[in-house]
Motif scaffolding. Structure first.
Motif, short mmCIF file in Angstrom:
data_model
loop_
_atom_site.label_atom_id
_atom_site.label_comp_id
_atom_site.label_asym_id
_atom_site.label_seq_id
_atom_site.Cartn_x
_atom_site.Cartn_y
_atom_site.Cartn_z
N LYS A 156 0.84 -1.20 0.00
CA LYS A 156 0.00 0.00 0.00
C LYS A 156 0.88 1.26 0.00
O LYS A 156 1.91 1.32 0.67
CB LYS A 156 -0.90 0.04 1.24
CG LYS A 156 -2.11 -0.83 1.15
CD LYS A 156 -2.98 -0.61 2.37
CE LYS A 156 -4.19 -1.51 2.32
NZ LYS A 156 -5.01 -1.34 3.52
N GLU A 171 -6.56 6.93 2.68
CA GLU A 171 -7.94 6.68 2.24
C GLU A 171 -8.61 5.65 3.17
O GLU A 171 -9.77 5.79 3.54
CB GLU A 171 -7.96 6.17 0.80
CG GLU A 171 -7.68 7.22 -0.24
CD GLU A 171 -8.77 8.26 -0.31
OE1 GLU A 171 -9.98 7.90 -0.22
OE2 GLU A 171 -8.44 9.43 -0.45
N GLU A 172 -7.88 4.62 3.53
CA GLU A 172 -8.41 3.59 4.42
C GLU A 172 -8.72 4.18 5.79
O GLU A 172 -9.77 3.91 6.38
CB GLU A 172 -7.40 2.44 4.55
CG GLU A 172 -7.94 1.25 5.30
CD GLU A 172 -6.96 0.10 5.34
OE1 GLU A 172 -6.83 -0.48 6.42
OE2 GLU A 172 -6.34 -0.20 4.31
N LYS A 220 -9.40 7.33 6.42
CA LYS A 220 -10.55 8.22 6.22
C LYS A 220 -11.85 7.41 6.24
O LYS A 220 -12.84 7.81 6.87
CB LYS A 220 -10.40 8.96 4.90
CG LYS A 220 -11.50 9.96 4.62
CD LYS A 220 -11.27 10.62 3.28
CE LYS A 220 -12.47 11.47 2.92
NZ LYS A 220 -12.37 12.01 1.58
N LYS A 221 -11.87 6.23 5.58
CA LYS A 221 -13.07 5.38 5.56
C LYS A 221 -13.41 4.90 6.97
O LYS A 221 -14.57 4.88 7.36
CB LYS A 221 -12.87 4.18 4.63
CG LYS A 221 -12.90 4.54 3.17
CD LYS A 221 -12.67 3.29 2.32
CE LYS A 221 -12.57 3.66 0.85
NZ LYS A 221 -12.27 2.48 0.01
N TRP A 259 -0.98 7.12 0.20
CA TRP A 259 -2.30 7.59 -0.22
C TRP A 259 -3.37 6.55 0.11
O TRP A 259 -4.43 6.89 0.65
CB TRP A 259 -2.28 7.91 -1.72
CG TRP A 259 -3.61 8.37 -2.22
CD1 TRP A 259 -4.55 7.65 -2.84
CD2 TRP A 259 -4.13 9.67 -2.10
NE1 TRP A 259 -5.64 8.39 -3.14
CE2 TRP A 259 -5.41 9.68 -2.68
CE3 TRP A 259 -3.64 10.89 -1.55
CZ2 TRP A 259 -6.21 10.80 -2.74
CZ3 TRP A 259 -4.46 11.98 -1.62
CH2 TRP A 259 -5.73 11.95 -2.21
N ASP A 260 -3.08 5.28 -0.18
CA ASP A 260 -4.03 4.19 0.12
C ASP A 260 -4.27 4.08 1.62
O ASP A 260 -5.40 3.86 2.05
CB ASP A 260 -3.50 2.87 -0.43
CG ASP A 260 -3.45 2.81 -1.94
OD1 ASP A 260 -4.25 3.51 -2.58
OD2 ASP A 260 -2.62 2.04 -2.49
#
Length: 162
Positions: free
Chosen positions: A125, A132-133, A135-136, A128-129
């Motif tokens: 990962k 994003e994870e 943030k989710k 950025w990934d």
């Protein structure tokens, strides 16, 4: 000297010895001798033979009535061989139908493959990934907190109205 001369006695020709010095040309017939006294033995021999089948039938019926102990004794070695062959065949068929070791190996291989894939994806990962994870996850927690806050507010409002 003794000379054999055929003589007819009743309906049978018998050769009888005579004492004569001159031998006469004779034609001899086969002498019919009376049958020996074995006829009563032959009849007795045949009479017991007629009871052999009766005896065998009686033994078989008694054996059936007693639950076939004689037949079981005679057939016991054959049954043991047949049962051993059936057990081998059954175990062979069971192995052919379901090989539990192979199924277990396949399940372990599949699980290890899934773990390795997850580990690889985590390691590969990018930043950025990961953001994003994160943030989710935070969004999911916020939705849960908002739902909990609304439920508590509704509970408080219902108490104040009462």
């Amino acid at each position: 000297a003794f000379v054999l001369r055929p003589t007819t006695v009743g309906s049978a020709s018998v050769v009888m010895p005579t004492t004569s010095c001159i031998s006469q040309p004779t034609t001899t017939k086969m002498a019919m001798l009376p049958e020996p006294e074995f006829s009563s033995l032959v009849i007795a021999d045949q009479s017991w033979r007629q009871y052999v089948s009766l005896g065998v039938i009686a033994i078989v019926l008694i054996d059936i009535v007693l639950g076939s102990p004689l037949a079981n004794t005679v057939l016991k070695p054959l049954k043991a061989e047949i049962e051993a062959e059936e057990a081998q065949e059954k175990s062979k068929n069971t192995r052919e139908r379901i090989d539990s070791e192979a199924v277990a190996r396949e399940a372990l291989d599949k699980a290890q493959g899934a773990v390795e894939l997850r580990r690889y994806l985590e390691e590969s990962k990018t930043d950025w990934d990961r953001m994003e994870e994160l943030k989710k996850k935070l969004d999911a927690e916020m939705v849960g907190l908002d739902a909990d806050l609304k439920r508590r507010q509704a509970s408080i409002d219902s108490r104040q109205q009462n």
